[in-house]
Design a protein around this motif. Structure first.
Motif, short mmCIF file in Angstrom:
data_model
loop_
_atom_site.label_atom_id
_atom_site.label_comp_id
_atom_site.label_asym_id
_atom_site.label_seq_id
_atom_site.Cartn_x
_atom_site.Cartn_y
_atom_site.Cartn_z
N VAL A 27 50.15 2.52 3.44
CA VAL A 27 51.55 2.14 3.69
C VAL A 27 52.29 3.24 4.43
O VAL A 27 53.16 2.97 5.26
N SER A 28 51.96 4.51 4.19
CA SER A 28 52.65 5.63 4.83
C SER A 28 52.51 5.61 6.34
O SER A 28 53.32 6.20 7.05
N SER A 34 58.33 -2.07 8.24
CA SER A 34 57.19 -2.65 7.53
C SER A 34 57.08 -2.08 6.13
O SER A 34 56.74 -2.78 5.17
N ILE A 35 57.40 -0.79 5.98
CA ILE A 35 57.38 -0.17 4.65
C ILE A 35 58.45 -0.82 3.77
O ILE A 35 58.22 -1.08 2.58
N GLY A 36 59.61 -1.09 4.36
CA GLY A 36 60.65 -1.78 3.61
C GLY A 36 60.19 -3.14 3.11
O GLY A 36 60.50 -3.54 1.98
N GLN A 97 65.03 -0.22 18.31
CA GLN A 97 65.96 0.14 17.24
C GLN A 97 65.35 -0.24 15.89
O GLN A 97 64.89 -1.36 15.69
N ILE A 98 65.31 0.73 14.96
CA ILE A 98 64.73 0.45 13.65
C ILE A 98 65.80 0.38 12.56
O ILE A 98 65.55 -0.19 11.50
N ILE A 99 66.96 0.96 12.81
CA ILE A 99 68.02 0.89 11.81
C ILE A 99 69.36 1.18 12.48
O ILE A 99 69.44 1.93 13.45
#
Length: 409
Positions: A27-28, A34-36, A97-99
């Motif tokens: 997961v890391s 995707s981790i969210g 954009q990721i956040i």
């Protein structure tokens, strides 16, 4: 057997039977979003991905992203991931954009540093009033922030110089905020800049997250720090480009976050004088100085062997594009943000614009990730309203510091 391999229930059962360390390893390596999503798979995964083991392992594998902030209200920020693969036609076209977040609770703040996914923000009151600075440490991924206690320094913005830094010590892994304060005795002249008559106070304060206490440490009073200079973090140390008043020359001040002591580095042999458009940055894990003083060039120096003043090399010489500067250009400096694997370079110009240098074409071009019509804004809104820096996303929770007063946004 073929049908059984496609059974979703069997796949879910397979992942549930994995050892925790294997899940953490897998997961890391995923993108932040995707981790969210993985936290929503099941309760056991959610709990596992909130552990210190996962946070630390993910941080060791985290790929740097681009943090930017621009808004006339000084509160909206975005984080982008970008590709760093050889063979891309243009790196500046590969930003996702990721956040996006707004700093509700500490809006109208200036970004003063970043370390391991945490940001240090400074919020000032009216510049003409005597006041305390308000400092906040924030993690945009976990949506947490803490307000640091007041340090007892009460001053007027126009009669003092305050430099900040934020980093983590190398051995004890303590997160520390550094504040270097230098106030002046001034004579006010009508319709003129105040004349500095002398210095009244000069000291350094250090705050370790989780202690709720500011401490004073020794600092060399002959070294002058710029208010706009933020400490650059590398190898467990903070660095500022400063002036040695005793010999009237530039140097690099280094603060060891472990021992809490200062030392001095000599800069590279810059030939242009006065050196007014010089920035200190970290590129590819090297301490670097970018000199944009020459009318037609941008020169980037790298210290290839950290701490060795003889290891400075002139690594990049970029040709400025025509009409590169606009009004007030004598105050604005180039800040390189990232050197890609193929030699392309992402740069910010005094936190106003972003530029992209193509190592293939040897051309600098402007591109806008901010989507802001600057012509519609007043000059003061430009000047401090945008931040751009390399940032390492992290799931480090501020609950790790239970003594602090935690808030969410």
């Amino acid at each position: 057997m073929r049908n059984r391999g496609r059974n979703p229930k069997l796949k879910l059962q397979f992942f549930r039977n994995l050892q925790p360390e294997i899940i953490i390893d897998i997961v890391s390596r995923l993108p932040i979003r995707s981790i969210g999503a993985c936290k929503c798979v099941c309760k056991s995964w959610r709990n596992l991905l909130h552990t210190r083991e996962f946070t630390d392992f993910h941080l060791s594998k985290s790929v740097p992203a681009l943090f930017i902030g621009y808004d006339s209200d000084f509160k909206n920020y975005k984080i982008f991931e970008f590709d760093d693969e050889l063979g891309l036609e243009s790196h500046h076209l590969h930003y996702n954009q990721i956040i996006k977040f707004d700093s509700t609770g500490f809006e109208r703040s200036e970004l003063k540093g970043s370390s391991n996914g945490l940001f240090l923000f400074l919020k000032r009151k009216n510049n003409t009033e005597l006041h305390f600075d308000s400092l906040f440490v924030c993690n945009p991924i976990t949506r947490e922030y803490i307000a640091l206690p007041q340090d007892g320094i009460f001053y007027c913005y126009f009669s003092a110089s305050v430099a900040y830094g934020f980093g983590v010590s190398k051995m004890s892994a303590q997160y520390k905020v550094v504040k270097i304060f230098h106030s002046y005795v001034c004579e006010h002249k009508y319709h003129q800049t105040d004349e500095i008559l002398g210095s009244s106070r000069y000291f350094c304060m250090v705050y370790t997250l989780g202690t709720r206490t500011w401490r004073s440490v020794a600092v060399d009073a002959r070294v002058l720090y710029d208010t706009q200079s933020n400490g650059v973090s590398l190898n467990g140390n903070l660095h500022w480009l400063v002036e040695d008043a005793l010999v009237d020359s530039d140097c690099i001040s280094c603060f060891d976050l472990e021992t809490e002591t200062f030392s001095i580095f000599a800069p590279p042999p810059l030939t242009v004088s006065p050196k007014v458009l010089v920035s200190l940055v970290v590129l590819k894990d090297c301490l670097c100085i970018c000199d944009s003083t020459p009318a037609d060039e941008i020169v980037i120096w790298s210290m290839k062997d950290y701490g060795d003043e003889k290891s400075w090399i002139q690594e990049f010489v970029l040709t400025k594009i025509p009409d590169f500067f606009v009004d007030h250009d004598e105050y604005w400096t180039i800040y390189p943000i990232k050197v890609f694997n193929d030699g392309d370079i992402l740069m910010a110009w005094h936190d106003l614009r972003t530029y992209y240098y193509s190592n293939k074409t040897k051309v600098i071009t402007e591109f806008d990730l901010f989507e802001v019509e600057r012509d519609d804004l007043e000059f003061w809104e430009w000047e401090d309203g945008m931040s751009a820096m390399l940032y390492t996303p992290s799931f480090l929770s501020l609950t790790r510091f239970p003594e602090e007063s935690l808030s969410t946004f």
